[in-house]
Motif scaffolding. Structure first.
Motif, mmCIF file in Angstrom:
data_model
loop_
_atom_site.group_PDB
_atom_site.id
_atom_site.type_symbol
_atom_site.label_atom_id
_atom_site.label_comp_id
_atom_site.label_asym_id
_atom_site.label_seq_id
_atom_site.Cartn_x
_atom_site.Cartn_y
_atom_site.Cartn_z
ATOM 1 N N SER A 13 0.503 -1.725 0.202
ATOM 2 C CA SER A 13 -0.207 -0.016 0.124
ATOM 3 C C SER A 13 0.690 1.060 -0.186
ATOM 4 N N PHE A 14 0.458 2.348 -0.653
ATOM 5 C CA PHE A 14 0.702 3.318 -0.618
ATOM 6 C C PHE A 14 -0.130 4.344 0.892
ATOM 7 N N PHE A 15 1.027 5.501 1.308
ATOM 8 C CA PHE A 15 0.313 6.723 2.000
ATOM 9 C C PHE A 15 0.434 8.198 1.631
ATOM 10 N N LEU A 16 -0.831 8.354 1.102
ATOM 11 C CA LEU A 16 -0.473 9.733 0.703
ATOM 12 C C LEU A 16 -0.804 11.325 1.462
ATOM 13 N N LEU A 17 0.262 11.568 1.058
ATOM 14 C CA LEU A 17 0.451 13.575 2.484
ATOM 15 C C LEU A 17 -0.708 14.196 2.175
ATOM 16 N N GLY A 18 -1.489 14.121 1.571
ATOM 17 C CA GLY A 18 -2.359 14.939 1.582
ATOM 18 C C GLY A 18 -2.089 16.427 1.120
ATOM 19 N N ILE A 19 -1.636 17.536 2.139
ATOM 20 C CA ILE A 19 -0.837 18.735 1.327
ATOM 21 C C ILE A 19 0.042 18.514 2.140
ATOM 22 N N PRO A 20 1.640 17.919 1.193
ATOM 23 C CA PRO A 20 3.344 18.361 2.049
ATOM 24 C C PRO A 20 3.196 19.405 2.783
ATOM 25 N N GLY A 21 3.200 19.939 3.778
ATOM 26 C CA GLY A 21 3.746 20.968 4.331
ATOM 27 C C GLY A 21 3.403 22.036 5.234
ATOM 28 N N LEU A 83 -9.289 12.188 0.058
ATOM 29 C CA LEU A 83 -8.954 13.614 0.724
ATOM 30 C C LEU A 83 -9.339 13.865 1.554
ATOM 31 N N LEU A 84 -10.480 13.966 1.824
ATOM 32 C CA LEU A 84 -11.164 14.188 2.886
ATOM 33 C C LEU A 84 -10.831 13.407 4.066
ATOM 34 N N SER A 85 -10.640 11.936 3.544
ATOM 35 C CA SER A 85 -10.786 11.418 5.515
ATOM 36 C C SER A 85 -8.866 11.536 5.825
ATOM 37 N N ILE A 86 -8.088 11.750 4.899
ATOM 38 C CA ILE A 86 -7.288 12.579 5.640
ATOM 39 C C ILE A 86 -6.743 13.741 5.485
ATOM 40 N N PHE A 87 -7.276 14.238 5.943
ATOM 41 C CA PHE A 87 -7.488 15.970 6.874
ATOM 42 C C PHE A 87 -7.780 16.343 7.809
ATOM 43 N N TRP A 88 -9.400 14.919 7.323
ATOM 44 C CA TRP A 88 -10.031 14.350 8.856
ATOM 45 C C TRP A 88 -9.686 13.787 9.697
ATOM 46 N N PHE A 89 -9.141 12.125 9.403
ATOM 47 C CA PHE A 89 -9.366 11.558 10.043
ATOM 48 C C PHE A 89 -7.722 10.491 10.267
ATOM 49 N N GLN A 90 -6.725 11.314 9.404
ATOM 50 C CA GLN A 90 -5.385 10.862 9.074
ATOM 51 C C GLN A 90 -5.231 9.347 8.142
ATOM 52 N N TYR A 91 -6.116 9.892 7.593
ATOM 53 C CA TYR A 91 -6.530 8.230 7.139
ATOM 54 C C TYR A 91 -5.458 7.608 5.809
ATOM 55 N N ASN A 92 -4.388 8.304 6.226
ATOM 56 C CA ASN A 92 -3.690 8.206 4.785
ATOM 57 C C ASN A 92 -3.320 7.103 3.352
ATOM 58 N N GLU A 93 -3.346 5.966 4.219
ATOM 59 C CA GLU A 93 -3.214 4.592 3.586
ATOM 60 C C GLU A 93 -3.736 4.288 2.859
ATOM 61 N N ILE A 94 -3.402 4.020 1.095
ATOM 62 C CA ILE A 94 -4.434 3.647 -0.076
ATOM 63 C C ILE A 94 -3.966 2.200 -0.546
ATOM 64 N N SER A 95 -4.253 1.225 -0.510
ATOM 65 C CA SER A 95 -3.790 0.037 -1.167
ATOM 66 C C SER A 95 -3.629 0.605 -2.532
ATOM 67 N N THR A 172 11.832 2.549 -3.600
ATOM 68 C CA THR A 172 12.519 3.128 -2.281
ATOM 69 C C THR A 172 11.502 3.556 -1.317
ATOM 70 N N SER A 173 10.358 3.921 -0.879
ATOM 71 C CA SER A 173 9.567 4.757 -0.151
ATOM 72 C C SER A 173 8.000 4.194 -0.781
ATOM 73 N N ASN A 174 6.984 3.584 -0.240
ATOM 74 C CA ASN A 174 6.045 4.640 0.088
ATOM 75 C C ASN A 174 4.502 5.232 0.564
ATOM 76 N N VAL A 175 5.615 6.689 0.495
ATOM 77 C CA VAL A 175 4.958 7.425 0.514
ATOM 78 C C VAL A 175 4.984 8.464 -0.201
ATOM 79 N N ILE A 176 3.925 8.690 -1.062
ATOM 80 C CA ILE A 176 3.888 9.428 -1.893
ATOM 81 C C ILE A 176 3.249 10.957 -1.583
ATOM 82 N N LEU A 177 3.886 11.699 -2.043
ATOM 83 C CA LEU A 177 4.240 13.509 -2.011
ATOM 84 C C LEU A 177 3.186 14.473 -3.248
#
Length: 309
Positions: A13-21, A83-95, A172-177
């Motif tokens: 799975s990957f992890f989306l950061l929403g709006i990095p920074g 995106l709203l699930s990332i903003f509200w619940f910090q649910y960053n993971e996506i398969s 190299t990473s599963n964190v999508i910026l």
């Protein structure tokens, strides 16, 4: 939970950061995003409902509006809920599979929307430059075929992108910026050389955005020439039927152009600005298109007033 190191591995799975920074502002940023999302859903659903129930609107221009509204609904629902699930619940993971599916839907239906605008430009060209044969040339069959062709083109152009990503087994990473699974944002995480995918994306972008823009400009050049030959009153009335289409085109292409220019040349622009611009061309057109139709199209405006008031 999040793996981000220099060694190569195959993520499930990957992890989306929403709006990095701007993670500390996610709750506040969610307010305009949620408002845009609700506006897009209500506006496009209303356009679809009105055109469906009012038989007098079963005409080529309004059918194109309904197809565009349907595409906008798919685009909006492909990005904002996650995106709203990332903003509200910090649910960053996506398969991994859902990431590829989101990538395909976003890019394929953006391409489809560009194709619909091209078909609408042809519709306006025939209506103004060849009005006596309009009903013969632009039939329901032609509209259906152009819509199916726009969708097929989107599928054919975009399907190679996730297919090539599937062939990448080491990252190299599963964190999508990024806030969604944008093609190059995922590919840049691979251990292998991403230049082929980058060139492929540029070729597809050229075929879609540049070629469609050229054909649309050609259509409106011929429309303008035909309008200038008419009397002032008749010319204004004829070109007035194009205002909604032109406005929708500008709402779609200007954010894409700004995002592309900043991405290519704005090396010193903060990363969160890139991400916000990348979201703008997916969120603003679905919100603005129903407003453009409602304000500029008398029949739809009157039906909205009757429906709600």
């Amino acid at each position: 939970m999040v793996t981000a190191n220099s060694s190569c591995f195959q993520p499930l799975s990957f992890f989306l950061l929403g709006i990095p920074g701007l993670e500390h502002l996610h709750v506040w940023i969610s307010v305009p995003f949620c408002s845009i999302f609700l506006s897009a859903i209500i506006g496009n659903s209303t356009v679809l409902l009105i055109i469906f129930i009012d038989t007098s609107l079963h005409q080529p221009m309004y059918i194109y509006f309904s197809v565009l509204a349907f595409v906008d609904l798919i685009l909006t629902n492909s990005t904002v809920p996650k995106l709203l699930s990332i903003f509200w619940f910090q649910y960053n993971e996506i398969s991994f599979r859902l990431c590829l599916l989101q990538m395909f839907f976003i890019h394929a239906f953006s391409t489809t929307e560009s194709g619909i605008f091209l078909a609408m430009a042809y519709d306006r060209y025939v209506a103004i430059c060849n009005p006596l044969r309009y009903s013969i040339i632009v039939t329901t069959s032609v509209i259906i075929k152009s819509g199916v062709l726009a969708l097929l083109r989107g599928v054919v152009y975009i399907l190679p992108l996730p297919l090539f990503v599937v062939r990448i087994h080491q990252y190299t990473s599963n964190v999508i910026l990024h806030s969604y699974c944008e093609h190059m944002a995922v590919v840049r995480l691979s251990c292998s050389d991403a230049s082929f995918n980058d060139h492929l994306g540029m070729i597809i972008g050229f075929l879609v955005l540049v070629m469609d823009s050229v054909f649309i400009v050609c259509s409106y050049t011929m429309i303008l020439r035909a309008v200038l030959k008419l009397t002032k009153k008749a010319g204004m009335k004829a070109f007035g039927t194009c205002i909604s289409h032109v406005s929708a085109i500008l709402c779609f292409y200007i954010p894409i152009l700004c995002s592309s220019l900043v991405h290519r040349f704005g090396r010193n622009v903060p990363h969160h600005t890139h991400i916000l611009l990348a979201n703008s061309y997916l969120l603003l057109p679905p919100m603005l298109n129903p407003l453009v139709y409602g304000i500029r199209t008398k029949q739809i405006r009157n039906r909205v007033i009757q429906l709600f008031f």
